[in-house]
Structures are given as structure tokens and as C-alpha cells.
Design a protein around this motif. Structure first.
Motif, PDB file in Angstrom:
ATOM      1  N   THR A   1       0.818  -1.208   0.000  1.00 27.35           N
ATOM      2  CA  THR A   1       0.000   0.000   0.000  1.00 27.35           C
ATOM      3  C   THR A   1       0.854   1.261   0.000  1.00 27.35           C
ATOM      4  O   THR A   1       0.393   2.306  -0.429  1.00 27.35           O
ATOM      5  CB  THR A   1      -0.944   0.025   1.221  1.00 27.35           C
ATOM      6  N   ASP A   2       2.088   1.168   0.486  1.00 28.43           N
ATOM      7  CA  ASP A   2       2.988   2.315   0.512  1.00 28.43           C
ATOM      8  C   ASP A   2       4.295   1.926  -0.186  1.00 28.43           C
ATOM      9  O   ASP A   2       5.226   1.429   0.456  1.00 28.43           O
ATOM     10  CB  ASP A   2       3.252   2.754   1.952  1.00 28.43           C
TER      11      ASP A   2
ATOM     12  N   GLN B   1       7.734   3.185   1.316  1.00 29.74           N
ATOM     13  CA  GLN B   1       8.119   2.520   2.555  1.00 29.74           C
ATOM     14  C   GLN B   1       8.612   1.101   2.271  1.00 29.74           C
ATOM     15  O   GLN B   1       9.623   0.668   2.816  1.00 29.74           O
ATOM     16  CB  GLN B   1       6.944   2.482   3.526  1.00 29.74           C
TER      17      GLN B   1
END
Length: 179
Positions: A48-49, A52
Motif C-alpha cells: 500500500t505504501d 516505505q
């Protein structure tokens, strides 16, 4: 008609357990008293990121002995990790380090399906794509670098070269074009 009949016979044979008998495997039953072990499927987390996850996978790769630096690009649910190693290492040692990175990533739910490359050019291009993404140009940067990567992979075949017509170039017979 025959395809449907053949499919029905195969399904019926599988349902009745003919495949177990054909493989000469004992069927699981209390009299055999063997524990049944199923291989657990590796769990992959949804990314989702991407920034990161990219930083996380780079840290995992750099934790492997022999990796000097790592660059990761995440697109969709796929990650490509390029590693930098000492250029003086033998090819077999580089392969061992690359395998160790893949093994370390395999243990991580984000890295389970990552692609690992120890190619110097690929690692550099991944670094440039990462820089483009951080600069806010993910699509343009990715497209340019992928075009460069593909241009290096695809061979140039002399047969595929199209020589411009003389009328278009104004050249003479037998003239060699400089590209």
C-alpha cells in the motif's frame, strides 16, 4: 461430445481416488497413523505504501554480507531489487550473494516475490528510476529507464535494419549511411 465424455471420466476417476492408487501412495487413514503435512503457502502482503516498502526491501538487501548498496523499485505489487557488490568478485561469489539476498527477501512478506539483480547496469537504472519517483516523475522516469534496459537486452539484427531509399536521402548507389 467425446471431449465432454472424456472430461467426465477423468473427473470421476479423480473423485473415486484412482490417482492415489496409481501413485501407490497410502491413503490417509487411522490405520496408517501418519500425520498429514501440507506445505504452508507463503503469505504476501499487499503493498500500500511503495516508498516505505522500497526502503524496507533495500535495508533487507543491504543487511546481507557482501552487498555494498541496494536499490529497489516497487510498481504495483512487484518489487525489483538491484544490488551493488564489489566489482572484483568472481561471478560465482556474486551469484551466491544474489541468492542470499533472495533468501533474505523470501522471509519477508513484502519481498517474497521480489526480483533480484546483481547486474551493474540494472542496479544503476533502478537507482535512477527511484530518483525519478522521489522527484515526482514516476511514469516518465520508469518509461525512459525501461526503454534503455530493453534497448540493451534486445539485440540489433542487421537483417532488421531498413536502409532509407536513395530518393529520400539524395545519396548515391553504394553509399554507406553513418548512424
Amino acid at each position: 461430445m467425446y471431449k465432454w465424455l472424456a472430461s467426465l471420466i477423468i473427473i470421476a476417476a479423480a473423485a473415486t481416488g484412482c490417482t492415489t492408487a496409481a501413485n501407490k501412495e497410502p491413503s490417509p487413514s487411522p490405520q496408517h497413523n501418519q500425520s498429514i503435512r501440507a506445505k504452508q503457502s507463503d503469505v504476501k502482503k499487499e503493498i500500500t505504501d511503495p516508498k516505505q516498502v522500497s526502503a524496507h526491501l533495500e535495508q533487507i538487501a543491504m543487511s546481507v554480507n557482501g552487498v555494498q548498496n541496494a536499490h529497489c523499485v516497487v510498481f504495483g505489487n512487484t518489487a525489483i531489487v538491484g544490488i551493488d557488490v564489489d566489482e572484483k568478485l568472481e561471478r560465482s561469489r556474486v551469484g551466491t550473494i544474489k541468492f542470499s539476498v533472495a533468501e533474505a527477501l523470501h522471509k519477508d512478506p513484502y519481498g517474497i516475490d521480489a526480483l533480484v539483480s546483481a547486474d551493474i547496469d540494472i542496479a544503476e537504472r533502478l537507482r535512477e528510476i527511484g530518483n525519478d519517483i522521489r522527484a515526482g516523475n514516476p511514469i516518465t522516469g520508469f518509461a525512459e529507464e525501461m526503454a534503455d534496459i530493453i534497448g540493451r537486452i534486445i539485440p540489433q539484427l542487421p537483417r532488421d535494419i531498413i536502409v532509407p531509399d536513395q530518393a529520400e536521402t539524395g545519396g548515391q548507389d553504394g553509399a554507406v549511411a553513418n548512424y
